[in-house]
Design an enzyme around this catalytic site. Sequence first.
Site, PDB file in Angstrom:
ATOM      1  N   HIS A 270       0.832  -1.207   0.000  1.00  0.00           N
ATOM      2  CA  HIS A 270       0.000   0.000   0.000  1.00  0.00           C
ATOM      3  C   HIS A 270       0.868   1.260   0.000  1.00  0.00           C
ATOM      4  O   HIS A 270       0.881   1.992  -0.990  1.00  0.00           O
ATOM      5  CB  HIS A 270      -0.944  -0.001   1.212  1.00  0.00           C
ATOM      6  CG  HIS A 270      -1.817   1.202   1.278  1.00  0.00           C
ATOM      7  ND1 HIS A 270      -2.075   1.867   2.446  1.00  0.00           N
ATOM      8  CD2 HIS A 270      -2.468   1.884   0.295  1.00  0.00           C
ATOM      9  CE1 HIS A 270      -2.869   2.904   2.183  1.00  0.00           C
ATOM     10  NE2 HIS A 270      -3.128   2.925   0.895  1.00  0.00           N
TER      11      HIS A 270
ATOM     12  N   HIS B 206      -1.763   0.979   7.917  1.00  0.00           N
ATOM     13  CA  HIS B 206      -3.223   1.017   7.764  1.00  0.00           C
ATOM     14  C   HIS B 206      -3.816  -0.377   7.863  1.00  0.00           C
ATOM     15  O   HIS B 206      -4.872  -0.658   7.315  1.00  0.00           O
ATOM     16  CB  HIS B 206      -3.602   1.686   6.445  1.00  0.00           C
ATOM     17  CG  HIS B 206      -2.854   2.960   6.195  1.00  0.00           C
ATOM     18  ND1 HIS B 206      -1.748   3.026   5.379  1.00  0.00           N
ATOM     19  CD2 HIS B 206      -3.027   4.196   6.707  1.00  0.00           C
ATOM     20  CE1 HIS B 206      -1.268   4.267   5.370  1.00  0.00           C
ATOM     21  NE2 HIS B 206      -2.014   4.987   6.170  1.00  0.00           N
TER      22      HIS B 206
HETATM   23 FE1  FES Z   1       0.319  -0.806   4.786  1.00  0.00          FE
HETATM   24 FE2  FES Z   1      -1.099   1.349   4.281  1.00  0.00          FE
HETATM   25  S1  FES Z   1       1.043   1.158   4.320  1.00  0.00           S
HETATM   26  S2  FES Z   1      -1.809  -0.638   4.758  1.00  0.00           S
END
Ligand code: FES
Length: 174
Positions: free
Chosen positions: A104, A123
Amino acid sequence: MSGCNKVAEAGRRFFLGRGALAAAGAAAVAAAPAAPARAAPALAQVTYPRAKLANIRDLKPNEPLDIAYPDADSPGVLLKLGTRVEGGVGPDGDVVAYSTLCPHKGYPMFYRTDDRTLNCPGHYSRFDCEKGGLQIWGHATQNLAQYRLQVDGNGDIQAEGVDELIYGRHSNVL
Ligand code: FES
């Protein structure tokens, strides 16, 4: 014929005339011999380094071992899961390795021994290490990058490639 009808008739003739021209043009294109392609696009091939990550004897069941591949800026984890899994290598078919950068936004992830997942503190995305890095929760939009492994006759575990793009890179091998 009223003025209005004359205008409509003129428009119809104009439209039909253009339609005939377009059809003639299409037929001419269809009848023309196909020109040979002048250039073939290059294949997007990446050559990965072959790198020793560890030896089978270095691994204990369900204890993560920190590694880096394909270079020192790309942290990962080597795992002996204790259960044969798809894509697992070694005598028990249970050795796998993954990037530990979350797909992500690149937070470094940690391994949970209770459910054999990699988890992101950013997140909260979660990835199943027994299922090829399958994303099971969170914001990421791709599964985790898994390393292709081989074990040689000495028990050395060699990395030979990666199956997904590692976070933050346009190419895994720059
Ligand atoms: Fe891992 Fe956003 S950086 S869920």
